[in-house]
Design a protein around this motif. Structure first.
Motif, PDB file in Angstrom:
ATOM      1  N   VAL A   3       0.887  -1.337  -0.004  1.00  0.00           N
ATOM      2  CA  VAL A   3      -0.099  -0.011  -0.035  1.00  0.00           C
ATOM      3  C   VAL A   3       0.849   1.144  -0.185  1.00  0.00           C
ATOM      4  N   LYS A  48       1.653   1.563  -3.456  1.00  0.00           N
ATOM      5  CA  LYS A  48       0.574   2.112  -4.317  1.00  0.00           C
ATOM      6  C   LYS A  48       0.318   3.343  -4.089  1.00  0.00           C
ATOM      7  N   GLU A  49       0.177   3.984  -2.982  1.00  0.00           N
ATOM      8  CA  GLU A  49      -0.049   5.294  -2.481  1.00  0.00           C
ATOM      9  C   GLU A  49       1.063   6.329  -3.191  1.00  0.00           C
ATOM     10  N   ASN A  69       0.807   7.220  -6.966  1.00  0.00           N
ATOM     11  CA  ASN A  69      -0.364   8.013  -7.307  1.00  0.00           C
ATOM     12  C   ASN A  69       0.018   9.505  -6.898  1.00  0.00           C
ATOM     13  N   ASN A 128      -4.588  -8.522  -4.068  1.00  0.00           N
ATOM     14  CA  ASN A 128      -3.280  -8.189  -3.574  1.00  0.00           C
ATOM     15  C   ASN A 128      -2.342  -9.359  -3.589  1.00  0.00           C
ATOM     16  N   VAL A 146       0.247  -3.097  -7.301  1.00  0.00           N
ATOM     17  CA  VAL A 146       0.347  -1.706  -6.854  1.00  0.00           C
ATOM     18  C   VAL A 146      -0.059  -0.756  -7.510  1.00  0.00           C
ATOM     19  N   SER A 160      -4.593   0.082  -8.015  1.00  0.00           N
ATOM     20  CA  SER A 160      -4.702   1.423  -7.083  1.00  0.00           C
ATOM     21  C   SER A 160      -5.696   2.096  -7.150  1.00  0.00           C
ATOM     22  N   ASN A 208      -8.166   2.463  -4.171  1.00  0.00           N
ATOM     23  CA  ASN A 208      -7.654   3.210  -3.010  1.00  0.00           C
ATOM     24  C   ASN A 208      -7.779   4.604  -3.316  1.00  0.00           C
ATOM     25  N   THR A 209      -7.194   4.860  -4.276  1.00  0.00           N
ATOM     26  CA  THR A 209      -7.013   6.292  -4.437  1.00  0.00           C
ATOM     27  C   THR A 209      -8.160   7.335  -4.769  1.00  0.00           C
ATOM     28  N   THR A 268      -3.992   5.520 -14.476  1.00  0.00           N
ATOM     29  CA  THR A 268      -3.683   4.171 -14.990  1.00  0.00           C
ATOM     30  C   THR A 268      -2.808   4.046 -16.200  1.00  0.00           C
TER      31      THR A 268
END
Length: 392
Positions: free
Chosen positions: A53, A56-57, A60, A296, A318, A322, A325-326, A351
Protein backbone atom coordinates in the motif's frame (compact mmCIF):
# COMPACT_ATOMS: atom_id res chain seq x y z
CA UNK A 1 14.19 -4.65 4.36
CA UNK A 2 12.87 -1.55 6.09
CA UNK A 3 11.01 -2.26 9.32
CA UNK A 4 7.38 -1.09 9.50
CA UNK A 5 6.48 1.84 11.72
CA UNK A 6 4.18 -0.31 13.86
CA UNK A 7 2.87 -3.87 13.98
CA UNK A 8 0.28 -5.17 16.42
CA UNK A 9 -0.91 -8.72 17.09
CA UNK A 10 -4.29 -9.13 18.78
CA UNK A 11 -5.77 -12.28 20.33
CA UNK A 12 -9.54 -12.53 20.46
CA UNK A 13 -10.48 -13.31 24.09
CA UNK A 14 -13.54 -15.33 22.98
CA UNK A 15 -12.40 -17.47 20.04
CA UNK A 16 -8.62 -17.29 20.46
CA UNK A 17 -8.15 -16.24 16.82
CA UNK A 18 -5.53 -13.63 15.95
CA UNK A 19 -5.81 -10.27 14.25
CA UNK A 20 -3.07 -7.98 13.01
CA UNK A 21 -2.40 -4.37 12.16
CA UNK A 22 0.73 -3.22 10.38
CA UNK A 23 1.39 0.45 9.74
CA UNK A 24 4.21 0.39 7.23
CA UNK A 25 4.79 4.16 7.30
CA UNK A 26 3.06 7.41 8.15
CA UNK A 27 2.85 10.44 5.91
CA UNK A 28 1.68 13.61 7.61
CA UNK A 29 0.82 11.35 10.55
CA UNK A 30 -1.65 9.14 8.69
CA UNK A 31 -1.70 5.77 6.91
CA UNK A 32 -4.18 4.08 4.59
CA UNK A 33 -5.07 0.44 3.93
CA UNK A 34 -7.90 -2.06 4.06
CA UNK A 35 -8.94 -4.69 6.58
CA UNK A 36 -9.26 -8.28 5.42
CA UNK A 37 -10.71 -11.36 7.07
CA UNK A 38 -9.78 -14.85 5.97
CA UNK A 39 -8.94 -18.13 7.62
CA UNK A 40 -5.17 -18.49 7.60
CA UNK A 41 -4.32 -14.79 7.50
CA UNK A 42 -0.83 -14.20 8.93
CA UNK A 43 1.24 -11.33 10.22
CA UNK A 44 3.73 -11.76 7.36
CA UNK A 45 0.87 -11.52 4.87
CA UNK A 46 -0.45 -8.31 6.44
CA UNK A 47 3.04 -6.87 6.65
CA UNK A 48 3.66 -7.49 2.95
CA UNK A 49 0.31 -5.98 2.02
CA UNK A 50 0.99 -2.87 4.13
CA UNK A 51 4.31 -2.33 2.34
CA UNK A 52 2.48 -2.71 -0.96
CA UNK A 53 0.00 0.00 0.00
CA UNK A 54 2.91 2.37 0.70
CA UNK A 55 4.13 1.79 -2.86
CA UNK A 56 0.61 2.07 -4.28
CA UNK A 57 0.03 5.38 -2.51
CA UNK A 58 3.36 6.86 -3.57
CA UNK A 59 2.87 5.86 -7.21
CA UNK A 60 -0.21 8.07 -7.34
CA UNK A 61 1.60 11.17 -6.13
CA UNK A 62 0.76 14.18 -8.26
CA UNK A 63 2.57 17.39 -7.17
CA UNK A 64 -0.22 19.44 -8.81
CA UNK A 65 -3.04 17.58 -7.04
CA UNK A 66 -4.79 18.39 -3.77
CA UNK A 67 -4.36 14.88 -2.44
CA UNK A 68 -0.96 14.01 -0.99
CA UNK A 69 -0.55 10.21 -0.69
CA UNK A 70 -0.68 8.73 2.79
CA UNK A 71 1.50 6.03 4.28
CA UNK A 72 0.63 2.37 3.85
CA UNK A 73 -1.10 0.10 6.35
CA UNK A 74 -3.11 -3.12 6.47
CA UNK A 75 -5.27 -5.01 8.91
CA UNK A 76 -6.01 -8.72 8.91
CA UNK A 77 -8.08 -11.16 10.94
CA UNK A 78 -7.43 -14.90 10.85
CA UNK A 79 -11.08 -15.97 10.73
CA UNK A 80 -13.57 -17.37 8.22
CA UNK A 81 -15.81 -14.49 7.06
CA UNK A 82 -18.63 -16.99 6.41
CA UNK A 83 -18.64 -18.10 10.05
CA UNK A 84 -21.77 -16.78 11.83
CA UNK A 85 -19.53 -15.33 14.55
CA UNK A 86 -17.53 -13.23 12.06
CA UNK A 87 -19.26 -9.93 12.86
CA UNK A 88 -18.68 -10.43 16.59
CA UNK A 89 -15.00 -11.14 15.93
CA UNK A 90 -14.79 -8.00 13.80
CA UNK A 91 -16.45 -5.96 16.55
CA UNK A 92 -13.93 -7.08 19.15
CA UNK A 93 -11.01 -6.48 16.77
CA UNK A 94 -12.13 -2.92 16.01
CA UNK A 95 -12.66 -2.24 19.71
CA UNK A 96 -9.05 -3.23 20.34
CA UNK A 97 -7.78 -1.17 17.39
CA UNK A 98 -9.78 1.92 18.28
CA UNK A 99 -6.82 4.23 19.09
CA UNK A 100 -5.21 3.49 15.74
CA UNK A 101 -8.39 3.94 13.69
CA UNK A 102 -9.14 7.23 15.41
CA UNK A 103 -5.70 8.77 14.91
CA UNK A 104 -3.44 6.93 12.46
CA UNK A 105 -5.18 4.33 10.28
CA UNK A 106 -7.79 5.07 7.61
CA UNK A 107 -9.28 1.73 6.71
CA UNK A 108 -11.90 0.12 4.51
CA UNK A 109 -13.00 -3.19 3.05
CA UNK A 110 -10.69 -5.86 1.75
CA UNK A 111 -10.88 -9.58 1.12
CA UNK A 112 -13.71 -11.17 3.13
CA UNK A 113 -15.22 -7.93 4.42
CA UNK A 114 -17.69 -5.48 2.92
CA UNK A 115 -17.51 -1.77 3.64
CA UNK A 116 -21.16 -1.80 4.73
CA UNK A 117 -20.35 -4.38 7.42
CA UNK A 118 -17.36 -2.41 8.66
CA UNK A 119 -19.34 0.84 8.72
CA UNK A 120 -22.22 -0.77 10.62
CA UNK A 121 -19.92 -2.13 13.32
CA UNK A 122 -18.01 1.14 13.60
CA UNK A 123 -21.28 3.05 14.02
CA UNK A 124 -22.33 0.67 16.79
CA UNK A 125 -19.02 1.34 18.52
CA UNK A 126 -19.40 5.11 18.23
CA UNK A 127 -16.70 5.80 15.62
CA UNK A 128 -17.11 8.86 13.45
CA UNK A 129 -15.91 7.06 10.32
CA UNK A 130 -13.46 4.44 9.11
CA UNK A 131 -11.35 7.29 7.67
CA UNK A 132 -11.64 9.80 10.50
CA UNK A 133 -7.86 9.92 10.97
CA UNK A 134 -7.52 11.86 7.71
CA UNK A 135 -10.04 14.58 8.59
CA UNK A 136 -7.47 16.93 10.19
CA UNK A 137 -5.68 17.11 6.81
CA UNK A 138 -8.75 18.48 4.98
CA UNK A 139 -9.16 22.16 4.19
CA UNK A 140 -12.95 21.98 4.52
CA UNK A 141 -14.00 18.81 6.29
CA UNK A 142 -17.74 19.38 5.92
CA UNK A 143 -17.58 19.98 2.17
CA UNK A 144 -15.16 17.09 1.65
CA UNK A 145 -17.32 14.61 3.56
CA UNK A 146 -20.43 15.77 1.69
CA UNK A 147 -18.62 15.28 -1.63
CA UNK A 148 -17.57 11.74 -0.72
CA UNK A 149 -21.01 10.91 0.65
CA UNK A 150 -22.56 12.01 -2.63
CA UNK A 151 -20.08 9.87 -4.59
CA UNK A 152 -21.00 6.81 -2.55
CA UNK A 153 -24.62 7.27 -3.63
CA UNK A 154 -23.81 7.19 -7.35
CA UNK A 155 -24.84 4.10 -9.32
CA UNK A 156 -23.82 3.12 -12.83
CA UNK A 157 -25.67 0.31 -14.56
CA UNK A 158 -27.14 -0.89 -11.29
CA UNK A 159 -23.80 -1.03 -9.44
CA UNK A 160 -22.37 1.42 -6.94
CA UNK A 161 -19.62 3.69 -8.21
CA UNK A 162 -17.46 2.66 -5.25
CA UNK A 163 -17.67 -0.96 -6.45
CA UNK A 164 -16.72 -0.01 -10.02
CA UNK A 165 -13.66 2.19 -9.61
CA UNK A 166 -11.25 -0.65 -8.84
CA UNK A 167 -12.33 -2.66 -11.87
CA UNK A 168 -12.12 0.41 -14.08
CA UNK A 169 -8.43 0.72 -13.19
CA UNK A 170 -7.71 -3.00 -13.60
CA UNK A 171 -9.40 -3.09 -17.00
CA UNK A 172 -7.51 0.01 -18.13
CA UNK A 173 -4.24 -1.59 -17.03
CA UNK A 174 -5.11 -4.64 -19.15
CA UNK A 175 -6.06 -2.51 -22.16
CA UNK A 176 -2.80 -0.55 -21.87
CA UNK A 177 -0.85 -3.81 -21.86
CA UNK A 178 -2.77 -5.06 -24.91
CA UNK A 179 -1.93 -1.84 -26.76
CA UNK A 180 1.73 -2.38 -25.91
CA UNK A 181 1.59 -5.88 -27.37
CA UNK A 182 -0.40 -4.66 -30.40
CA UNK A 183 -3.22 -7.10 -29.65
CA UNK A 184 -6.63 -5.89 -30.95
CA UNK A 185 -9.20 -6.06 -28.17
CA UNK A 186 -11.72 -7.74 -30.45
CA UNK A 187 -9.41 -10.74 -30.78
CA UNK A 188 -8.63 -11.05 -27.08
CA UNK A 189 -10.12 -13.38 -24.46
CA UNK A 190 -9.99 -12.75 -20.70
CA UNK A 191 -10.41 -14.91 -17.62
CA UNK A 192 -11.19 -13.28 -14.27
CA UNK A 193 -10.51 -15.23 -11.09
CA UNK A 194 -12.84 -13.71 -8.50
CA UNK A 195 -16.23 -12.11 -9.08
CA UNK A 196 -16.55 -9.69 -6.18
CA UNK A 197 -16.49 -5.90 -6.45
CA UNK A 198 -13.16 -5.65 -8.28
CA UNK A 199 -13.38 -8.87 -10.29
CA UNK A 200 -16.96 -8.28 -11.35
CA UNK A 201 -16.40 -4.69 -12.39
CA UNK A 202 -13.18 -5.65 -14.23
CA UNK A 203 -15.19 -8.17 -16.23
CA UNK A 204 -17.78 -5.48 -17.02
CA UNK A 205 -15.24 -2.91 -18.23
CA UNK A 206 -13.29 -5.45 -20.28
CA UNK A 207 -16.49 -6.66 -21.91
CA UNK A 208 -17.59 -3.09 -22.65
CA UNK A 209 -14.21 -2.47 -24.30
CA UNK A 210 -14.73 -5.40 -26.66
CA UNK A 211 -12.69 -8.07 -24.87
CA UNK A 212 -14.36 -11.49 -24.78
CA UNK A 213 -14.63 -12.58 -21.13
CA UNK A 214 -14.57 -16.36 -21.48
CA UNK A 215 -14.52 -17.35 -17.83
CA UNK A 216 -14.99 -16.19 -14.26
CA UNK A 217 -14.22 -18.03 -11.04
CA UNK A 218 -15.88 -17.68 -7.65
CA UNK A 219 -15.88 -19.78 -4.50
CA UNK A 220 -18.25 -22.32 -6.09
CA UNK A 221 -16.11 -22.91 -9.17
CA UNK A 222 -15.89 -21.64 -12.73
CA UNK A 223 -18.44 -20.38 -15.23
CA UNK A 224 -16.95 -20.54 -18.74
CA UNK A 225 -17.97 -19.94 -22.32
CA UNK A 226 -15.41 -19.62 -25.14
CA UNK A 227 -17.93 -17.58 -27.15
CA UNK A 228 -18.01 -15.04 -24.32
CA UNK A 229 -20.01 -14.77 -21.11
CA UNK A 230 -22.97 -12.46 -20.66
CA UNK A 231 -21.23 -10.45 -17.94
CA UNK A 232 -24.23 -8.25 -17.18
CA UNK A 233 -26.43 -11.28 -16.66
CA UNK A 234 -23.90 -12.79 -14.25
CA UNK A 235 -23.59 -9.50 -12.38
CA UNK A 236 -27.37 -9.24 -11.95
CA UNK A 237 -27.42 -12.69 -10.35
CA UNK A 238 -24.34 -12.23 -8.19
CA UNK A 239 -24.81 -12.42 -4.41
CA UNK A 240 -23.16 -10.25 -1.75
CA UNK A 241 -20.16 -12.61 -1.58
CA UNK A 242 -19.46 -12.41 -5.32
CA UNK A 243 -21.00 -15.77 -6.23
CA UNK A 244 -22.75 -16.07 -9.60
CA UNK A 245 -26.23 -17.58 -9.78
CA UNK A 246 -25.85 -21.09 -11.25
CA UNK A 247 -29.61 -21.26 -11.91
CA UNK A 248 -29.55 -18.37 -14.37
CA UNK A 249 -26.74 -19.11 -16.80
CA UNK A 250 -26.86 -18.20 -20.48
CA UNK A 251 -26.98 -20.82 -23.26
CA UNK A 252 -23.48 -22.12 -23.88
CA UNK A 253 -22.23 -21.42 -20.37
CA UNK A 254 -20.76 -24.44 -18.61
CA UNK A 255 -19.37 -25.15 -15.16
CA UNK A 256 -15.89 -26.33 -14.26
CA UNK A 257 -14.25 -27.18 -10.92
CA UNK A 258 -12.53 -24.26 -9.25
CA UNK A 259 -9.09 -25.86 -9.42
CA UNK A 260 -9.19 -25.67 -13.24
CA UNK A 261 -9.04 -21.87 -13.36
CA UNK A 262 -5.70 -21.93 -15.20
CA UNK A 263 -7.03 -24.35 -17.81
CA UNK A 264 -9.33 -21.84 -19.52
CA UNK A 265 -7.56 -20.42 -22.58
CA UNK A 266 -7.33 -16.62 -22.45
CA UNK A 267 -4.82 -13.98 -23.51
CA UNK A 268 -5.54 -11.93 -20.37
CA UNK A 269 -5.57 -13.44 -16.89
CA UNK A 270 -6.91 -11.34 -14.02
CA UNK A 271 -6.34 -12.88 -10.57
CA UNK A 272 -8.89 -10.91 -8.55
CA UNK A 273 -9.66 -13.25 -5.67
CA UNK A 274 -6.91 -14.20 -3.23
CA UNK A 275 -3.26 -13.60 -2.49
CA UNK A 276 -0.61 -16.13 -3.55
CA UNK A 277 -2.79 -17.65 -6.30
CA UNK A 278 0.14 -18.15 -8.72
CA UNK A 279 3.26 -19.73 -7.29
CA UNK A 280 6.14 -21.98 -8.36
CA UNK A 281 3.85 -25.03 -8.43
CA UNK A 282 1.34 -23.71 -10.98
CA UNK A 283 3.14 -20.91 -12.81
CA UNK A 284 3.89 -23.14 -15.79
CA UNK A 285 0.14 -23.57 -16.29
CA UNK A 286 -0.23 -19.83 -16.99
CA UNK A 287 -0.43 -19.41 -20.76
CA UNK A 288 -1.79 -15.87 -20.91
CA UNK A 289 0.11 -13.07 -22.63
CA UNK A 290 -0.90 -10.58 -19.92
CA UNK A 291 -1.42 -11.08 -16.18
CA UNK A 292 -3.09 -8.17 -14.40
CA UNK A 293 -3.03 -8.38 -10.61
CA UNK A 294 -6.41 -7.21 -9.35
CA UNK A 295 -6.06 -8.97 -5.99
CA UNK A 296 -3.34 -8.05 -3.53
CA UNK A 297 -0.14 -10.07 -4.07
CA UNK A 298 -1.73 -12.85 -6.20
CA UNK A 299 1.55 -13.76 -7.94
CA UNK A 300 4.50 -14.74 -5.77
CA UNK A 301 7.89 -13.15 -6.62
CA UNK A 302 9.58 -16.25 -8.09
CA UNK A 303 6.51 -16.99 -10.21
CA UNK A 304 6.50 -13.40 -11.41
CA UNK A 305 10.15 -13.60 -12.42
CA UNK A 306 9.50 -16.76 -14.42
CA UNK A 307 6.53 -15.21 -16.18
CA UNK A 308 8.51 -12.09 -17.09
CA UNK A 309 11.45 -14.16 -18.32
CA UNK A 310 9.24 -15.91 -20.84
CA UNK A 311 7.74 -12.67 -22.10
CA UNK A 312 4.48 -12.42 -20.15
CA UNK A 313 3.50 -8.89 -19.21
CA UNK A 314 2.71 -8.82 -15.49
CA UNK A 315 1.02 -5.65 -14.27
CA UNK A 316 1.60 -5.57 -10.49
CA UNK A 317 -1.22 -5.00 -8.03
CA UNK A 318 0.31 -1.75 -6.74
CA UNK A 319 -0.41 -0.29 -10.18
CA UNK A 320 -3.39 -2.25 -11.51
CA UNK A 321 -5.71 -2.00 -8.52
CA UNK A 322 -4.55 1.29 -7.06
CA UNK A 323 -7.79 3.06 -8.05
CA UNK A 324 -9.62 1.02 -5.39
CA UNK A 325 -7.65 3.02 -2.86
CA UNK A 326 -7.06 6.41 -4.46
CA UNK A 327 -10.51 7.20 -5.89
CA UNK A 328 -11.99 7.95 -2.47
CA UNK A 329 -9.02 10.19 -1.62
CA UNK A 330 -9.24 12.04 -4.92
CA UNK A 331 -12.92 12.61 -4.24
CA UNK A 332 -12.47 13.60 -0.60
CA UNK A 333 -9.72 16.10 -1.39
CA UNK A 334 -11.46 17.44 -4.51
CA UNK A 335 -9.29 16.13 -7.34
CA UNK A 336 -12.36 14.48 -8.88
CA UNK A 337 -16.03 15.34 -8.67
CA UNK A 338 -18.61 12.98 -7.12
CA UNK A 339 -19.76 11.53 -10.43
CA UNK A 340 -18.79 8.61 -12.63
CA UNK A 341 -17.55 10.65 -15.59
CA UNK A 342 -14.96 12.53 -13.54
CA UNK A 343 -13.93 9.40 -11.63
CA UNK A 344 -13.50 7.13 -14.65
CA UNK A 345 -11.62 9.78 -16.64
CA UNK A 346 -9.13 10.31 -13.81
CA UNK A 347 -8.71 6.58 -13.20
CA UNK A 348 -8.14 5.78 -16.86
CA UNK A 349 -5.64 8.54 -17.53
CA UNK A 350 -3.70 7.88 -14.31
CA UNK A 351 -3.64 4.10 -14.78
CA UNK A 352 -2.49 4.33 -18.39
CA UNK A 353 0.29 6.73 -17.41
CA UNK A 354 1.43 4.52 -14.51
CA UNK A 355 1.36 1.27 -16.46
CA UNK A 356 3.34 2.84 -19.30
CA UNK A 357 5.91 4.32 -16.91
CA UNK A 358 6.35 1.04 -15.03
CA UNK A 359 6.73 -1.07 -18.16
CA UNK A 360 9.16 1.46 -19.68
CA UNK A 361 11.30 1.39 -16.54
CA UNK A 362 11.17 -2.40 -16.41
CA UNK A 363 12.40 -2.61 -20.00
CA UNK A 364 15.09 0.02 -19.49
CA UNK A 365 16.52 -1.55 -16.32
CA UNK A 366 15.80 -5.20 -17.24
CA UNK A 367 13.85 -5.76 -14.02
CA UNK A 368 10.35 -6.96 -13.19
CA UNK A 369 7.47 -4.48 -13.39
CA UNK A 370 7.04 -4.78 -9.61
CA UNK A 371 10.66 -3.75 -9.05
CA UNK A 372 10.19 -0.91 -11.53
CA UNK A 373 7.10 0.27 -9.65
CA UNK A 374 9.09 0.25 -6.40
CA UNK A 375 11.80 2.42 -7.99
CA UNK A 376 9.25 4.96 -9.21
CA UNK A 377 7.55 4.96 -5.81
CA UNK A 378 10.87 5.56 -4.03
CA UNK A 379 11.44 8.71 -6.07
CA UNK A 380 7.93 9.91 -5.22
CA UNK A 381 8.50 9.23 -1.51
CA UNK A 382 11.67 11.32 -1.56
CA UNK A 383 9.77 14.18 -3.14
CA UNK A 384 6.95 13.89 -0.60
CA UNK A 385 9.40 13.74 2.29
CA UNK A 386 11.29 16.77 1.00
CA UNK A 387 8.11 18.85 0.76
CA UNK A 388 6.19 17.62 3.81
CA UNK A 389 8.85 16.37 6.19
CA UNK A 390 10.26 12.90 6.71
CA UNK A 391 7.75 10.08 6.98
CA UNK A 392 8.09 7.19 9.40
Amino acid sequence: MREPYLQVTWTDPVTGCHGYLVIDRLVRGVSSGGLRMRAGCTLDEVRGLAAGVSVKEALNYDPTGRYIPLGGAKGGIDWDPYDPRATDVLRRYLTAMRPYVERFWTMGEDLGLRQSTIDKVLAELGFSSSIQAVYPLLDDERAARARLRKAFQVRVGGLKLEDLVGGCGVAEAALTALDRLHLPVGEVRAFVQGFGAVGGSTARFLSEAGVRVVGIADVKGIVANQDGLDVERLLRGRDSHGVADRDDLAPGDHLLPGDQWLDVDAEVLVPAAVSYAVDERNVDQVRSRVVVEAANMPVLPEAERRLVQRGTLVIPDVVANSASNTWSWWTLFGDVQPDSESAFAKIRSTTRRLVTAVLDEADRAAITPRAAAARIADLAVRDIDAKFGSAA
